[in-house]
Write an enzyme that holds these catalytic residues in place. Sequence first.
Site, mmCIF file in Angstrom:
data_model
loop_
_atom_site.group_PDB
_atom_site.id
_atom_site.type_symbol
_atom_site.label_atom_id
_atom_site.label_comp_id
_atom_site.label_asym_id
_atom_site.label_seq_id
_atom_site.Cartn_x
_atom_site.Cartn_y
_atom_site.Cartn_z
ATOM 1 N N ASN A 1 9.043 11.548 -3.705
ATOM 2 C CA ASN A 1 8.117 11.739 -4.833
ATOM 3 C C ASN A 1 6.653 11.780 -4.417
ATOM 4 O O ASN A 1 5.822 12.321 -5.146
ATOM 5 C CB ASN A 1 8.363 10.605 -5.844
ATOM 6 N N TYR B 1 -1.348 23.786 -3.544
ATOM 7 C CA TYR B 1 -0.523 22.824 -4.309
ATOM 8 C C TYR B 1 0.714 23.513 -4.893
ATOM 9 O O TYR B 1 1.840 23.100 -4.589
ATOM 10 C CB TYR B 1 -1.374 22.106 -5.366
ATOM 11 N N LYS C 1 4.847 23.145 -3.929
ATOM 12 C CA LYS C 1 5.914 22.810 -4.890
ATOM 13 C C LYS C 1 6.971 23.920 -4.947
ATOM 14 O O LYS C 1 8.138 23.650 -5.207
ATOM 15 C CB LYS C 1 5.316 22.517 -6.264
HETATM 16 P P1 NAD Z 1 -0.441 9.439 -7.955
HETATM 17 O O1 NAD Z 1 -1.636 9.914 -7.221
HETATM 18 O O2 NAD Z 1 -0.602 8.480 -9.078
HETATM 19 O O3 NAD Z 1 0.624 8.864 -6.936
HETATM 20 C C1 NAD Z 1 0.899 9.545 -5.741
HETATM 21 C C2 NAD Z 1 1.757 8.683 -4.885
HETATM 22 O O4 NAD Z 1 1.952 9.365 -3.651
HETATM 23 C C3 NAD Z 1 1.114 7.345 -4.582
HETATM 24 O O5 NAD Z 1 2.078 6.326 -4.687
HETATM 25 C C4 NAD Z 1 0.649 7.496 -3.135
HETATM 26 O O6 NAD Z 1 0.724 6.296 -2.408
HETATM 27 C C5 NAD Z 1 1.642 8.499 -2.601
HETATM 28 N N1 NAD Z 1 1.043 9.222 -1.478
HETATM 29 C C6 NAD Z 1 -0.028 10.056 -1.503
HETATM 30 N N2 NAD Z 1 -0.315 10.442 -0.259
HETATM 31 C C7 NAD Z 1 0.601 9.856 0.570
HETATM 32 C C8 NAD Z 1 0.822 9.858 1.951
HETATM 33 N N3 NAD Z 1 0.049 10.522 2.789
HETATM 34 N N4 NAD Z 1 1.845 9.129 2.437
HETATM 35 C C9 NAD Z 1 2.641 8.439 1.626
HETATM 36 N N5 NAD Z 1 2.467 8.375 0.297
HETATM 37 C C10 NAD Z 1 1.465 9.078 -0.223
HETATM 38 O O7 NAD Z 1 0.269 10.754 -8.427
HETATM 39 P P2 NAD Z 1 1.458 11.039 -9.468
HETATM 40 O O8 NAD Z 1 0.846 11.811 -10.566
HETATM 41 O O9 NAD Z 1 2.259 9.828 -9.765
HETATM 42 O O10 NAD Z 1 2.291 12.073 -8.571
HETATM 43 C C11 NAD Z 1 3.589 11.795 -8.082
HETATM 44 C C12 NAD Z 1 4.271 13.119 -7.833
HETATM 45 O O11 NAD Z 1 4.343 13.844 -9.062
HETATM 46 C C13 NAD Z 1 3.536 14.032 -6.860
HETATM 47 O O12 NAD Z 1 4.471 14.678 -6.027
HETATM 48 C C14 NAD Z 1 2.838 15.034 -7.764
HETATM 49 O O13 NAD Z 1 2.623 16.257 -7.119
HETATM 50 C C15 NAD Z 1 3.859 15.149 -8.885
HETATM 51 N N6 NAD Z 1 3.351 15.669 -10.157
HETATM 52 C C16 NAD Z 1 2.440 14.969 -10.880
HETATM 53 C C17 NAD Z 1 1.991 15.486 -12.110
HETATM 54 C C18 NAD Z 1 0.980 14.757 -12.971
HETATM 55 O O14 NAD Z 1 0.482 15.340 -13.951
HETATM 56 N N7 NAD Z 1 0.657 13.494 -12.697
HETATM 57 C C19 NAD Z 1 2.486 16.713 -12.556
HETATM 58 C C20 NAD Z 1 3.411 17.386 -11.781
HETATM 59 C C21 NAD Z 1 3.849 16.853 -10.587
#
Ligand code: NAD
Length: 246
Positions: free
Chosen positions: A91, A154, A158
């Site tokens: 994730n 990005y 994906k």
């Molecule tokens: P967030 O920034 O709140 O959390 C991201 C997580 O990824 C954190 O726990 C962080 O520690 C981890 N992370 C980042 N870089 C890292 C690295 N180099 N090594 C290990 N861990 C790392 O983001 P989120 O919104 O919870 O996103 C989680 C996933 O959901 C991501 O893959 C993101 O692309 C995807 N996503 C999010 C949204 C949104 O609107 N929030 C929409 C679509 C997809």
Amino acid sequence: MLLKGKTAVVTGGSRGIGLAIVKRFLEEGANVALCGSRPETAQKAVDAILAEHPDAPVMGIAPNIADEAELEAAFREVVERFGKLDIVCNNAGISQSTPLADYTAEEFDKIIDINIKGVLNGCQAASRVLGEGGVIINTSSMVSKMGQPSGVAYPMSKFAVNGITISLARELGPRGIRVNAVAPGVTATDMVASLPEEMIKPIADAIPLKRVGQPEDVANAFVFLASDLGSYVTGEVLAVDGGMTV
Ligand code: NAD
């Protein structure tokens, strides 16, 4: 208790969507290893969970997800602690919004390392540790269907996540390993949740269900796919986006 007796790893589990997955998995009876980018952030998230639920079967790990050997070693630590591994959620991810003309090679490399290699390494390490049977769930995004107006790397990453998911569903299916992805829409993690109402409203108005997603909306899809309710589902990229990509 849809996940009773199962053990799961969740990368990017220290906050946002990943933390919601960790909490829902614990509620459903799983043992969970929460993977953070640094040992301190992983431990902080574990401590916060233990403060509310002192007996929760949760541990923190912080391998470099761009390094398959480190991830695999961390997964083996999880097996040592909980006896086995059943579910791997890849994730962790970062986003970018840089216009094409301003992109640097370093930015491209960073998103490839975290969003693509991180997921591919997680799948490879899972396939080495899971044995026969198990579940892999990768976090994709609605932009894997619709692209986005800036920050091409990005959505590129994906699209790759979807490709990894669909292809590995075919490769690992004969071993009883299901491989799926969840594609969230705009989800109220820290960044989105801190936006003022006047910025959220036009975003929500463009979504058929007229609201942004909550991390729990996305986590519930992970519970479904991780559990036996999803026993005949593999190679699916499940949109959880309020109808945004319909
Ligand atoms: P967030 O920034 O709140 O959390 C991201 C997580 O990824 C954190 O726990 C962080 O520690 C981890 N992370 C980042 N870089 C890292 C690295 N180099 N090594 C290990 N861990 C790392 O983001 P989120 O919104 O919870 O996103 C989680 C996933 O959901 C991501 O893959 C993101 O692309 C995807 N996503 C999010 C949204 C949104 O609107 N929030 C929409 C679509 C997809």
